[in-house]
Scaffold this motif. Structure first.
Motif, PDB file in Angstrom:
ATOM      1  N   VAL A 147      55.385  42.461  59.672  1.00  0.00           N
ATOM      2  CA  VAL A 147      55.915  43.833  59.632  1.00  0.00           C
ATOM      3  C   VAL A 147      57.256  43.853  60.350  1.00  0.00           C
ATOM      4  CG1 VAL A 147      53.722  45.071  59.494  1.00  0.00           C
ATOM      5  CG2 VAL A 147      54.687  44.535  61.738  1.00  0.00           C
TER       6      VAL A 147
ATOM      7  N   VAL B 160      57.950  48.969  63.504  1.00  0.00           N
ATOM      8  CA  VAL B 160      56.538  49.329  63.369  1.00  0.00           C
ATOM      9  C   VAL B 160      55.659  48.453  64.257  1.00  0.00           C
ATOM     10  CG1 VAL B 160      54.606  49.406  61.730  1.00  0.00           C
ATOM     11  CG2 VAL B 160      56.803  50.453  61.149  1.00  0.00           C
TER      12      VAL B 160
ATOM     13  N   VAL C   4      61.494  43.898  55.267  1.00  0.00           N
ATOM     14  CA  VAL C   4      61.463  42.507  55.728  1.00  0.00           C
ATOM     15  C   VAL C   4      60.575  41.604  54.865  1.00  0.00           C
ATOM     16  CG1 VAL C   4      59.627  42.971  57.398  1.00  0.00           C
ATOM     17  CG2 VAL C   4      61.232  41.106  57.822  1.00  0.00           C
ATOM     18  N   ASN C   5      59.579  42.192  54.214  1.00  0.00           N
ATOM     19  CA  ASN C   5      58.632  41.370  53.455  1.00  0.00           C
ATOM     20  C   ASN C   5      59.273  40.647  52.286  1.00  0.00           C
ATOM     21  OD1 ASN C   5      57.514  44.120  54.366  1.00  0.00           O
ATOM     22  ND2 ASN C   5      55.858  42.661  54.681  1.00  0.00           N
TER      23      ASN C   5
ATOM     24  N   LEU D  49      64.595  54.487  60.458  1.00  0.00           N
ATOM     25  CA  LEU D  49      64.223  54.611  59.052  1.00  0.00           C
ATOM     26  C   LEU D  49      64.457  56.071  58.697  1.00  0.00           C
ATOM     27  CD1 LEU D  49      60.966  53.221  57.386  1.00  0.00           C
ATOM     28  CD2 LEU D  49      62.615  54.783  56.375  1.00  0.00           C
TER      29      LEU D  49
HETATM   30  S1  SF4 Z   1      58.555  46.802  56.582  1.00  0.00           S
HETATM   31 FE1  SF4 Z   1      58.437  48.924  55.828  1.00  0.00          FE
HETATM   32  S2  SF4 Z   1      56.301  49.223  55.203  1.00  0.00           S
HETATM   33 FE2  SF4 Z   1      56.388  47.372  56.494  1.00  0.00          FE
HETATM   34  S3  SF4 Z   1      55.935  48.105  58.548  1.00  0.00           S
HETATM   35 FE3  SF4 Z   1      58.172  48.172  58.346  1.00  0.00          FE
HETATM   36  S4  SF4 Z   1      58.649  50.253  57.627  1.00  0.00           S
HETATM   37 FE4  SF4 Z   1      56.478  49.910  57.323  1.00  0.00          FE
END
Ligand code: SF4
Length: 686
Positions: free
Chosen positions: A46, A50, A183-184, A581
């Motif tokens: 993540v 977050v 980031v994913n 965000l």
């Molecule tokens: S990358 Fe996006 S969906 Fe994943 S934890 Fe961060 S804000 Fe949330």
């Protein structure tokens, strides 16, 4: 201290919708937040903001009680006094009723957006709207332009599974900065690079953190990506990279496209984009010779008056090479419409009166200041009920927004987690739960999972969920709908059943359901989503929106952007920052520490031309106003480009108004959409 790990889903306005594992301490607080390792899109990762959610969840400034304003608008907590929930809801209901009696029901505008992406807590406001025949809201601030562009070619809002990036040989991140904002994506890019030696290309007007990791970075001028895409396709046709068999089978008019592009080669595109012909040809050859090429389409380059046309042009690339047909090939913009969810119960669609007026959320400034282009013959907006958004900062044309909220004849109720700038303008403020304190169901833009997130903490203080507040108001207003009588879980359960999906009791225990279609559907090998099953090189813009007159049907550079003049030579991009965000997280200590202060990235030569140095104050302006930020010399872009990252609180600016002072509320073509990155400005020493 007893500590357990509980599952959840990130609700924030980000395509990743990460599956989460949350440390719960003593049943009432959280510790670290991690990505769920077993969910194969999140893969345990993540973003930092977050991961540190404890800062937000347990922030000392969380709202805890309903408040009535007793002082001036805009001063914050000191201008309010606590009241009971019953008093607050009674008063809101009475004010909405009075407003409707005086001006008609359309004078009330329930205003919301994506502070949470959960369907129940985000969209339930529409049930109240439809039950009361309040003004409708055109959701244009994020994806109206990008949706239009994607739908023009592909026909449906879905694309190739994001996990397939790991099987690509070339990944093109176009108009996005996933290192900072999603980031994913980088997890799957890293897998492709490690296992396949895949290459990463980034198209972005400045050298973002993602561009720094790329093998190739192309930095066109903002608003010229369509020209770049056309020139790339010109080379694909000219140099034999076009897959004519694929196009004959799966596209509508490849011959027409080739003829149209004959005059749109690199020589044509170079002066428009500011890129060299060699850069364009080099990218085209790399893209053309790679079958497994995957374009991860971002939102950035759609936030322009010509944004839909730009995004449409980019979607044509894999249709020219036939990359859609290959594993690891094709493109993805969003999968939010992948799962057909019956939203009738949540949104009260069975009560919708199609004759009620629709107001454009991006034009809240003009709407609240009585612009006849928005109001027509209808009543003024005299009552706002706001959930999940902070238009005093995030909406364009801030001066008008601020003027509108300052109206003494406007009643405002804001249901929020913090005393945002918008809440500070309200008459009544209601404290809201976070995603950890309520139940919801989530689709995702970036992947194919439908996920349920259950409450894992009791509500903070007296906070109530959006659904509870909507239902409480419905009762007082006499609004009738079965959805108001249900719990959030019942709404989720009934919605799943109505959609032909596993009900709550049968939903996978881990909380996520993979809705990925078969390969042939995922890759559109059983046809694209138009009636003729073809990818459309000829966009049917009239079917998409009324402002189609300026849009050519074939992909092109559409020169309707705010391209400046000698007075305003610079092109401003108000880009997202890594640690905020929208305005969520712009009050957490670690996010503020990382971002520092509002900063303009200015090319060193432009800075020298102003006789300014790194760290100096610079005034940025146009006809909408001007503001002061600190300049940072940044060579990773063209000299005309200026970048200001992050939606900082208004108070972070010397004159108390943020970057959207400079952005326009003009609607993009052909059906509206905020044009945040299409702004010409001047720079002067402050
Ligand atoms: S990358 Fe996006 S969906 Fe994943 S934890 Fe961060 S804000 Fe949330």
């Amino acid at each position: 201290m007893p500590l357990d790990i509980v599952p959840s889903v990130c609700p924030h306005d980000c395509p990743s919708a990460c599956a989460l594992e949350v440390e719960r301490v003593d049943g009432g607080r959280i510790g670290r937040v991690r990505g769920a390792a077993a969910q194969d899109y999140t893969l345990g990762v993540v973003c930092a903001k977050v991961a540190r959610y404890t800062e937000r969840q347990h922030h000392p400034a969380r709202l805890s009680r309903p408040l009535r304003r007793v002082g001036e608008k805009g001063v914050g907590l000191d201008g309010f006094k606590p009241i009971s929930w019953d008093t607050a809801l009674d008063e809101v209901a009475e004010r909405l009723t009075c407003a409707a009696q005086r001006h008609g029901s359309e004078t009330v505008w329930p205003y919301y957006y994506a502070g949470t992406m959960g369907l129940v807590q985000r969209d339930g406001i529409n049930r109240l709207r439809h039950a009361m025949r309040y003004s409708r809201e055109d959701l244009t601030i994020c994806n109206a332009l990008s949706d239009a562009g994607w739908l023009a070619g592909v026909g449906a809002k879905r694309g190739v599974d994001g996990r397939e990036m790991a099987k690509s040989d070339l990944i093109v991140v176009w108009g996005g900065n996933p290192v900072s904002t999603q980031v994913n994506v980088m997890t799957h890019v890293a897998a492709a690079r490690k296992e396949r030696g895949a290459r990463l290309v980034v198209v972005d007007p400045y050298r973002t953190a993602t561009a720094e990791q790329a093998d190739l970075h192309l930095a066109p001028l903002p608003g010229t990506d369509g020209a770049l895409a056309c020139a790339v396709m010109h080379v694909l046709f000219k140099e034999g990279y076009a897959d004519r068999d694929y196009m004959a089978r799966y596209t509508d008019d490849p011959r027409g496209l080739e003829t149209h592009l004959a005059t749109r080669g690199p020589v044509w595109a170079a002066p428009i984009t500011g890129l060299s012909e060699d850069e364009i040809v080099g990218f085209a050859r790399l893209y053309g010779c790679t079958r497994r090429s995957y374009i991860r389409v971002g939102y950035g380059f759609s936030r322009s008056r010509n944004g839909a046309a730009q995004l449409f042009a980019v979607t044509c690339l894999p249709a020219v090479t036939g990359a859609w047909a290959h594993e690891g090939g094709g493109a993805l913009y969003s999968n939010h419409d992948l799962v057909a969810i019956d939203r009738t119960l949540i949104e009260g669609l069975d009560l919708l009166d199609p004759t009620t007026r629709i107001l454009d959320q991006s034009r809240i400034g003009p709407v609240l200041t009585g612009d006849p282009r928005d109001l027509g013959d209808g009543p003024p907006v005299s009552a706002l009920f706001v959930q999940n958004t902070n238009p005093m900062v995030v909406a364009p044309a801030s001066r008008l927004v601020h003027r509108g909220f300052a109206r003494s004849d406007l009643f405002v109720c804001v249901h929020e987690q913090f005393m945002t700038e918008t809440a500070a303008m309200a008459d009544i403020v209601l404290p809201a739960t976070t995603f950890l304190e309520h139940d919801d169901i989530y689709t995702a833009g970036a992947h194919t999972y439908l996920q349920i997130g259950r409450a894992v903490l009791p509500p903070h203080a007296e906070c109530r969920s959006n659904h509870e507040v909507i239902s409480g108001l419905a009762e007082r207003l006499g609004a009738r709908h079965p959805g108001f009588m249900m719990s959030a879980v019942e709404l989720i359960d009934r919605t799943l059943r109505a959609s032909g999906l596993p009900a709550v009791e049968n939903f996978p225990a881990e909380g996520w359901l993979d809705c990925r279609p078969p390969f042939v559907t995922d890759h559109f090998l059983d046809g694209f989503a138009h009636a003729d099953k073809k990818f459309h090189f000829r966009a049917d813009w009239p079917a998409i929106g009324p402002g189609h007159a300026g849009l050519p049907s074939f992909p092109d550079h559409v020169a309707v952007i705010d391209d400046g003049d000698p007075e305003r030579p610079f092109r401003l991009v108000a880009a997202p920052s890594r640690s905020f965000l929208n305005t969520s997280f712009n009050n957490t200590p670690s996010s503020l520490a990382r971002e520092g202060r509002p900063t303009a990235l200015v090319h060193p030569e432009a800075l020298a031309g102003l006789r300014l140095g790194d760290g100096d104050r610079v005034r940025i302006g146009n006809r909408r106003g001007s503001l002061v930020v600190h300049a940072r010399a940044f060579p990773g872009m063209q000299k005309r480009v200026v970048i200001v990252e992050g939606l900082w609180p208004n108070h972070a600016f010397e004159e108390g108004i943020g970057i959207n002072l400079l952005t326009s509320a003009d609607p993009g073509l052909p059906r509206g959409g905020a044009v945040f990155h299409d702004t010409s400005v001047w720079l002067r020493p402050a």
